[in-house]
Write an enzyme that holds these catalytic residues in place. Structure first.
Site, PDB file in Angstrom:
ATOM      1  N   ARG A  26       0.850  -1.201   0.000  1.00 20.70           N
ATOM      2  CA  ARG A  26       0.000   0.000   0.000  1.00 20.70           C
ATOM      3  C   ARG A  26       0.881   1.245   0.000  1.00 20.70           C
ATOM      4  O   ARG A  26       0.591   2.224  -0.698  1.00 20.70           O
ATOM      5  CB  ARG A  26      -0.909  -0.043   1.228  1.00 20.70           C
ATOM      6  CG  ARG A  26      -1.877   1.128   1.391  1.00 20.70           C
ATOM      7  CD  ARG A  26      -2.877   0.784   2.495  1.00 20.70           C
ATOM      8  NE  ARG A  26      -3.460   1.944   3.115  1.00 20.70           N
ATOM      9  CZ  ARG A  26      -4.571   2.563   2.706  1.00 20.70           C
ATOM     10  NH1 ARG A  26      -5.187   2.123   1.618  1.00 20.70           N
ATOM     11  NH2 ARG A  26      -5.064   3.592   3.356  1.00 20.70           N
ATOM     12  N   TYR A  72       3.656  10.362   3.184  1.00 27.06           N
ATOM     13  CA  TYR A  72       4.292   9.807   1.993  1.00 27.06           C
ATOM     14  C   TYR A  72       5.142  10.822   1.263  1.00 27.06           C
ATOM     15  O   TYR A  72       6.021  10.454   0.488  1.00 27.06           O
ATOM     16  CB  TYR A  72       3.228   9.246   1.039  1.00 27.06           C
ATOM     17  CG  TYR A  72       2.497   8.061   1.592  1.00 27.06           C
ATOM     18  CD1 TYR A  72       3.113   6.808   1.686  1.00 27.06           C
ATOM     19  CD2 TYR A  72       1.187   8.178   2.052  1.00 27.06           C
ATOM     20  CE1 TYR A  72       2.453   5.723   2.211  1.00 27.06           C
ATOM     21  CE2 TYR A  72       0.517   7.083   2.571  1.00 27.06           C
ATOM     22  CZ  TYR A  72       1.163   5.872   2.651  1.00 27.06           C
ATOM     23  OH  TYR A  72       0.503   4.796   3.178  1.00 27.06           O
TER      24      TYR A  72
END
Length: 314
Positions: free
Chosen positions: A252, A284
C-alpha cells in the site's frame, strides 16, 4: 451506573450514531473489559485520576497467557477507548471523570517500509504460477500493489465485488466509507488467470487452497485470512532477496509513493487511499523527497553571478 451495565449501550451508540464498524465495536469491547479486569465492575462515578494513572502502569506491565506484553500503540488504543467511553457518559449526563483527564502515551510512528519498482518486480516473480495457489498469490500481490487496498479490505472481497473489464470497483473501508478502487491491466489479468483456474462457484475472491483444491470447509472459513496473507508476503519477500521487513501494508505504501513520485497530487492520492485526513497522506511526501530533489536538480536554472550581462539587458 456500573461500567458493565453501560458498555453495551456505548457500543450500540458507536455503531448506530457514529457509524463505526462491527470490528471497531469488538475491539472497544475488549479494551473496556480490560479496564473492568483492572478496576473491577465499579460505578462510573468512581473512575478517578489516580485510577487512570495506575491503569496506565497496569497496561505497561500487562502480560497475556503467553507472556506477551502490549505494544505502546495497543496501550494507546485501550486509553482511546476509555476516553470515548467517558465522553459518552458526559453526553448522557452521567457524572464521571472528564475524558481530557486521560492522557495518551507518545507513540513513535514506525518507520515506513515501501518497495521500489525493481523490488516489486522481483516480488511478483516469486509465486509459482503453474499452481492454483501460486496464481492466487500472484493475484494478491499484484492487486495490493495496483490498488492500495488495505489488507482488511482485500480479504473481504467477493468475486461479485470487482469488475475486471472496467478495472474499477467500490470498496467499503474504515468508518464504513465507500471509495472507488482502480487497478492496472496487469493486475486485472493476474486476477482473471487465477479465477479462470478455479473450478468452484464460491463467493470469496481469495480462498484457502491446499495443492490444487480449495480446502473443504463451509462458508467463510474458506476465505483466506489477513494473517495468512501477511505470512505469504513475508515469505515471498525473503525469496526475492528483499532484506527489509515487508508486509501487505508495504505494498500500500508502494502504491502511494509510486503515484506521488510520478506527479499525482496529494488530494487524489488521499481519496484513493481512503484517508479521512490529508495529514495521514502527507507522510508519503517525506518518502518521495529524493524524487523532489531530482526534479529540482533537473529543472531549477543555475545562475552564475560572475557571468557578463547580456548586451540587450544593459
Amino acid at each position: 451506573m456500573y461500567i458493565s451495565e453501560f458498555i453495551n449501550d456505548f457500543l450500540e451508540y458507536l455503531e448506530v450514531e457514529k457509524n463505526r464498524s462491527e470490528r471497531t465495536s469488538v475491539n472497544y469491547h475488549l479494551y473496556l473489559m480490560r479496564f473492568v479486569e483492572f478496576a473491577g465492575d465499579i460505578k462510573v462515578a468512581q473512575i478517578s485520576d489516580e485510577m487512570i494513572r495506575r491503569y496506565r502502569l497496569w497496561l505497561t506491565r500487562y502480560r497475556n497467557e503467553h507472556g506477551e506484553s502490549l505494544s505502546k500503540s495497543t496501550q494507546s488504543y485501550h486509553l482511546i477507548a476509555l476516553r470515548h467511553f467517558l465522553k459518552y457518559c458526559a453526553r448522557r449526563n452521567i457524572k464521571t471523570l472528564t475524558a481530557d483527564k486521560v492522557d495518551l502515551p507518545n507513540v513513535k510512528r514506525p518507520q515506513m517500509t515501501f518497495l521500489d519498482q525493481k523490488e516489486m518486480e522481483r516480488l511478483l516473480q516469486q509465486p509459482d504460477i503453474s499452481t492454483l495457489a501460486g496464481k492466487r498469490d500472484r493475484a494478491i500481490l499484484s492487486l495490493l500493489y495496483a490498488s492500495g487496498l488495505r489488507i482488511s479490505e482485500l480479504v473481504n472481497l467477493d468475486r461479485s465485488h470487482i469488475n475486471l473489464e472496467q478495472r474499477e470497483f467500490m470498496v467499503r473501508g474504515k468508518g464504513q466509507k465507500d471509495r472507488p478502487i482502480f487497478i492496472s491491466k496487469e493486475a486485472a489479468a493476474d486476477v482473471r488467470e487465477y479465477l479462470d483456474s478455479r473450478t468452484d462457484n464460491l463467493s470469496p475472491l481469495f480462498l484457502r487452497i491446499r495443492g490444487t483444491q480449495v480446502i473443504d470447509q463451509s462458508g467463510d472459513f474458506k476465505r483466506l485470512t489477513a494473517r495468512s496473507i501477511q505470512r505469504m508476503v513475508g515469505r515471498y519477500a525473503k525469496l526475492a532477496g528483499i532484506t527489509k521487513k515487508v508486509s501487505p501494508h508495504s505494498l500500500r505504501h508502494a502504491f502511494a509513493t509510486g503515484l506521488l513520485s510520478r506527479g499525482a497530487d496529494l488530494r487524489s492520492v488521499q481519496a484513493m487511499l481512503g484517508h479521512s485526513n490529508i495529514s495521514t497522506t502527507q507522510v508519503y511526501t517525506h518518502v518521495t523527497d529524493p524524487h523532489l530533489k531530482r526534479v529540482y536538480e533537473d529543472f531549477h536554472p543555475e545562475i552564475n553571478p560572475n557571468s557578463e550581462p547580456a548586451a540587450d539587458s544593459i
